[in-house]
Scaffold this active site. Structure first.
Site, PDB file in Angstrom:
ATOM      1  N   GLY A 260      25.146  46.106  42.158  1.00 21.21           N
ATOM      2  CA  GLY A 260      25.133  44.680  42.476  1.00 21.21           C
ATOM      3  C   GLY A 260      26.427  44.006  42.032  1.00 21.21           C
ATOM      4  CG  HIS A 296      22.829  40.849  34.567  1.00 19.61           C
ATOM      5  ND1 HIS A 296      21.669  41.262  33.965  1.00 19.61           N
ATOM      6  CD2 HIS A 296      23.657  41.915  34.532  1.00 19.61           C
ATOM      7  CE1 HIS A 296      21.795  42.516  33.578  1.00 19.61           C
ATOM      8  NE2 HIS A 296      22.997  42.950  33.919  1.00 19.61           N
ATOM      9  CD  GLU A 297      26.960  41.882  36.391  1.00 24.05           C
ATOM     10  OE1 GLU A 297      27.508  42.519  35.474  1.00 24.05           O
ATOM     11  OE2 GLU A 297      25.925  42.279  36.973  1.00 24.05           O
TER      12      GLU A 297
HETATM   13  N1  BAL Z   1      26.656  47.330  33.981  1.00 15.39           N
HETATM   14  C1  BAL Z   1      26.408  47.650  35.331  1.00 15.39           C
HETATM   15  C2  BAL Z   1      26.075  46.476  36.165  1.00 15.39           C
HETATM   16  C3  BAL Z   1      25.208  45.548  35.414  1.00 15.39           C
HETATM   17  O1  BAL Z   1      24.143  45.904  34.947  1.00 15.39           O
HETATM   18  O2  BAL Z   1      25.588  44.431  35.195  1.00 15.39           O
HETATM   19 ZN    ZN Z   2      23.926  44.666  33.391  1.00 10.28          ZN
END
Ligand code: BAL
Ligand code: ZN
Length: 890
Positions: A260, A296-297
């Site tokens: 994603g 999230h990021e």
């Molecule tokens: N760290 C891989 C993508 C995500 O979980 O944000």
């Molecule tokens: Zn993540």
């Protein structure tokens, strides 16, 4: 393939302090000069330096400026004659790679004539030789050189410190990242990109520049991503006191991406699907997904980047925690409590339809796995969603403020380090020494070590003479591979008792001096426990596991009347919804057991239909919640409730249930549709999206009812709606209503939709997946899928497109896929093998479509096993796919 075990962890023999990378970017041959300073790790026995590499051409290795001997061990570069002692030394490695040939989309690759990277988990080794493991954290400076006309924008992590012209129409940019980081957070981007920019001032008074980079032409689809980013920055400051630690924070979108999005330090790279949105091209669901993925990021900047994982077995340390944080973020952005509840129900639905089957299947693994062959296979719903539930239970046990205190202690202790799940749990417990979590920590941590979904079985006995109600709860967990016996878990159980009017009774346990206002949370720690409530004047209806307080299956032998009571009255919206789901599953299972489901069958009883009518008519409930209650449990969820699965029978019964709700409630659906038309400006907020979702659901049911009765009014209205809609949500819902009801007008609407959006890749993905995920009628979907693969717009190389056609069919359309003639399985095995040669990660995800083969009824079971064995027999499979199919056959 080699198995990596958690128990074998040892710290690296060397540390890398600084990395100075220079890239001469060229699609066919990119030259990479990597100058590092290293020193021996005195804490571990001396060992040769073994650097990871993959598909690299090695040209030169220098140690302190001098040529040196080296050897290769497989793909690792091994250096033995390094300077002795603790002194730092310089290592210079010059390699080349071929980004344009990189179809795996790991490491450095080309997409639409631009360069992108993806390094998590182990992609950095495809760029240069390195200690490619998360506990090696270094300071990076990066110089990018490229043709200026073709690649005007040159980006990497951190701050831009220098840029300028070079000979031959080339230019350069130098970036320095002020923070140490593991290699998996490295990123570079080069290409023709434009950006939306926003200056912000943090609570702490610092200025930052936020940027969203996209291809020219997509700038009008970046407003929502930017707004989501600004909300994320503000939320993390307000809720956890965590501020942005960079002057510049960039998001870049690419249409070729395995995942994603990716949280590279200061330079997040996103799948376009989670960036681009405007009302003409994106649905409400897209808007809400963008908000949570951007969040999230961004939240990874602290949970993942500032504190990272010691090794990949600790992946949930950052992923479970960050999913929890993005779920909380999305909830906190809801103004109405009902919208918060809707978000919780949606999250639980994902957990139960995807993670519960994973935990019961051949890929079952603990939240902190003990072994793997290919780490890419462990970016799973268990690590992410179950991991988030584990963090949520910690918050439940220490309270919201206690959890914030725990986070604070976690950062005080571990900022700048690579740590373990144990370190996290310890910090939350230590910050709350008087909590149940601190008291029960070793037992609580079984959630990290034991795989499988626990089952909680409840029974209730009312004693009129004693005016008491005794609730007995017992827990068990089925064995999983390598874990025959499970020890009891710590299970927080949210609880209430409803009286005959549906109100919550005060809860007073035997031995307690006074009642405590409901709702209360009890902590189940033993295999069996009994709670006796006193001062109860009549038999109550228990509402157990409120808010889905733990990721378990709750078994309680409710009568239909009790479930109807909960559905009508429970103050806990989750359990209110859950009561409706239980009633529907019960009817489905009865019908499935009762042999064939003839046309016109009515699996749902009158009481259920009447209850649904009441929900639809209830002015106190909002639309989003009604839509969730009226949505029948999915075929995959129903399958999980059965010991032996006949996907065709499940499909037939669920379709009959849908038709019954469509016909029996036809008048209500019409009223609902008309009452949920908004003519104002489009906004994707939860209330308006809920109204659109319910209107869309009404339209689908009206079209189904019309298809049954042969009436053409509603399909005609739906087609008009499709043509005239002012936003993608309404347009797509209308199109989906025609497709899902199987009405002839779908054949007119589909090509029209394609023509309208032929240049919008993400909309074309929707167009494909609507057709490949449509209800199967007499085996019509597989031929349609094969036909769609011949469409000029189809490509197996683009992950989004491959998923929209192949994965949607194999993993999102059980009745289309599980055919008695096994043609679905043959198709699957061919595509897995074909994709494996292009992109192992995408192939390995698709390979999981038959995870649950051993539950299938014949003839599906044998045919599915045969298809898996056919894939497994292929000699040159990737580690990724090999691990999935060999576990399926084990
Ligand atoms: N760290 C891989 C993508 C995500 O979980 O944000
Ligand atoms: Zn993540």
């Amino acid at each position: 393939s080699a198995v990596i075990n958690r128990a074998d962890y040892i710290a690296p023999a060397y540390w890398i302090d600084t990395v100075d990378l220079s890239f001469d970017l060229d699609p066919a041959k990119t030259r990479v000069l990597n100058k590092m300073t290293l020193r021996r790790n005195a804490d571990v026995p001396a060992e040769p330096l073994k650097l990871d590499g993959e598909e690299l051409n090695l040209a030169r290795v220098l140690v302190n400026g001098q040529g040196t001997s080296f050897r290769m061990e497989g793909e690792q570069l091994v250096l033995e004659n390094l300077p002795e002692g603790a002194e730092a030394f310089e290592l210079e490695i010059f390699t080349t790679c071929a980004p344009v040939k990189n179809t795996k989309l790991m490491g450095l690759y080309v997409s639409n004539d631009s360069f992108f990277t993806q390094c998590e988990a182990e992609g950095f080794r495809r760029i240069t030789y390195f200690l490619d493991r998360p506990d090696v954290m270094a300071s990076y400076s990066v110089t990018l050189r490229a043709d200026k006309a073709k690649y005007p924008v040159l980006l990497s992590n951190g701050n831009l410190v220098e840029q300028g012209e070079l000979e031959g129409g080339r230019h350069f940019a130098k970036w320095v990242d002020p923070h140490k980081k593991p290699a998996y957070l490295f990123a570079l981007v080069a290409g023709q990109l434009v950006s939306r920019e926003q200056r912000i001032t943090s609570r702490a008074g610092k200025e930052h520049t936020l940027q969203v980079y996209v291809r020219p032409g997509d700038l009008d689809k970046t407003e929502h991503a930017m707004n989501s980013l600004m909300h994320s920055v503000a939320w993390d400051e307000a809720r956890f006191g965590l501020s942005l630690d960079l002057e510049r924070f960039m998001i870049v979108a690419t249409s070729d991406f395995n995942m994603g999005a990716m949280e590279n330090k200061g330079l997040n790279i996103f799948n376009t699907k989670y960036v681009l949105a405007n009302q003409a091209t994106a649905t409400d669901t897209d808007y809400s997904n963008i908000e949570s993925v951007v969040g999230h990021e961004y939240f990874h900047n602290w949970t993942g980047n500032r504190i990272t994982c010691r090794d990949w077995f600790q992946l949930s340390l950052k992923e479970g925690l960050t999913v929890f944080r993005d779920q909380e973020f999305s909830q906190d952005l809801c103004f109405e409590p009902s919208a918060r509840a809707v978000k919780r129900i949606e999250d639980v639905r994902v957990l139960r339809t995807a993670q519960f089957p994973e935990d019961a299947g051949p890929m079952a693994h603990p939240v902190r796995p003990d072994s793997y062959i290919e780490i890419s296979n462990f970016y799973t719903v268990t690590i992410y969603e179950k991991g988030a539930e584990v963090v949520r239970m910690m918050q439940t046990l220490v309270g919201r403020d206690g959890f914030a205190k725990g986070m604070k202690l976690y950062f005080e202790r571990h900022d700048g380090q690579a740590v373990t799940c144990d370190d996290f749990a310890q910090a939350i417990a230590d910050a709350n020494p008087a909590s149940d979590l601190a008291r029960l920590l070793p037992q609580f941590k079984r959630w990290y070590s034991q795989a499988g979904t626990p089952r909680v079985h409840g029974t209730g006995v009312y004693d009129a003479a004693a005016r008491s109600y005794t609730l007995t709860l017992s827990q068990s967990c089925a064995s999983t591979a390598g874990q025959a016996v499970k020890e009891p878990f710590v299970i927080p159980v949210g609880l209430g008792l409803l009286d005959a009017d549906g109100a919550d009774l005060p809860l007073q346990l035997a031995g307690e001096a006074a009642p405590v206002a409901a709702p209360r949370t009890f902590v189940l720690t033993e295999a069996g426990q009994t709670l006796t409530f006193t001062h109860i004047d009549a038999e109550p209806v228990p509402s157990i596991l409120r808010g889905f307080s733990a990721p378990v299956v709750l078994e309680f032998d409710y009568s239909d009347a009790q479930l109807l009571h909960l559905l009508a009255n429970d103050i806990d919206p989750f359990n209110r919804w859950e009561a409706g789901q239980r009633l529907a599953v019960r009817s489905a299972i009865e019908s499935i057991a009762a042999s064939a489901c003839p046309a016109g069958a009515e699996p749902l009883n009158d009481a259920y239909v009447q209850a649904m009518r009441s929900v639809l008519r209830d002015p106190a409930l909002d639309a989003a919640f009604k839509e969730l209650v009226l949505t029948l449990p999915g075929e995959t969820y129903i399958a999980e409730q059965l010991d032996v699965v006949d996907p065709q029978r499940i499909h037939a019964v669920r379709e009959a249930m849908r038709a019954q709700l469509a016909t029996a409630l036809a008048d209500d659906w019409a009223v609902v549709y008309e009452a949920h038309q908004d003519n104002g400006a489009y906004t994707p907020d939860p209330l308006s999206s809920g109204r659109r979702a319910l209107a869309g659901m009404a339209l689908t049911h009206l079209c189904i009812a019309a298809t049954v009765s042969g009436d053409s009014v509603w399909p005609g209205k739906t087609y008009q709606r499709f043509k005239a809609a002012g936003n993608m949500t309404d347009r797509f819902n209308a199109l989906a209503a025609l497709v899902s009801s199987g009405h002839a007008l779908a054949a007119e609407a589909l090509p029209r939709f394609h023509a309208m959006f032929k240049d919008e890749a993400l909309v074309i993905d929707k167009w494909f997946s609507l057709q490949t995920g449509a209800p199967d009628r007499g085996g019509n979907i597989l031929p349609a899928v094969k036909q769609l693969m011949k469409h000029a717009d189809f490509s197996l190389r683009n992950p989004n497109r491959a998923r929209s056609v192949v994965s949607t069919f194999c993993q999102g359309n059980p009745a289309g896929f599980h055919r008695a003639d096994a043609a679905g399985y043959v198709f699957w095995s061919e595509r897995v093998i074909e994709l494996d040669a292009i992109n192992p990660q995408v192939a390995a995800r698709l390979a999981r479509a038959l995870d649950r083969w051993s539950k299938l009824a014949e003839p599906y079971r044998s045919a599915a096993r045969e298809a898996i064995a056919r894939v497994a027999a292929k000699s040159d499979l990737s580690k990724d796919t090999h691990e999935v199919v060999s576990r399926a056959l084990a």
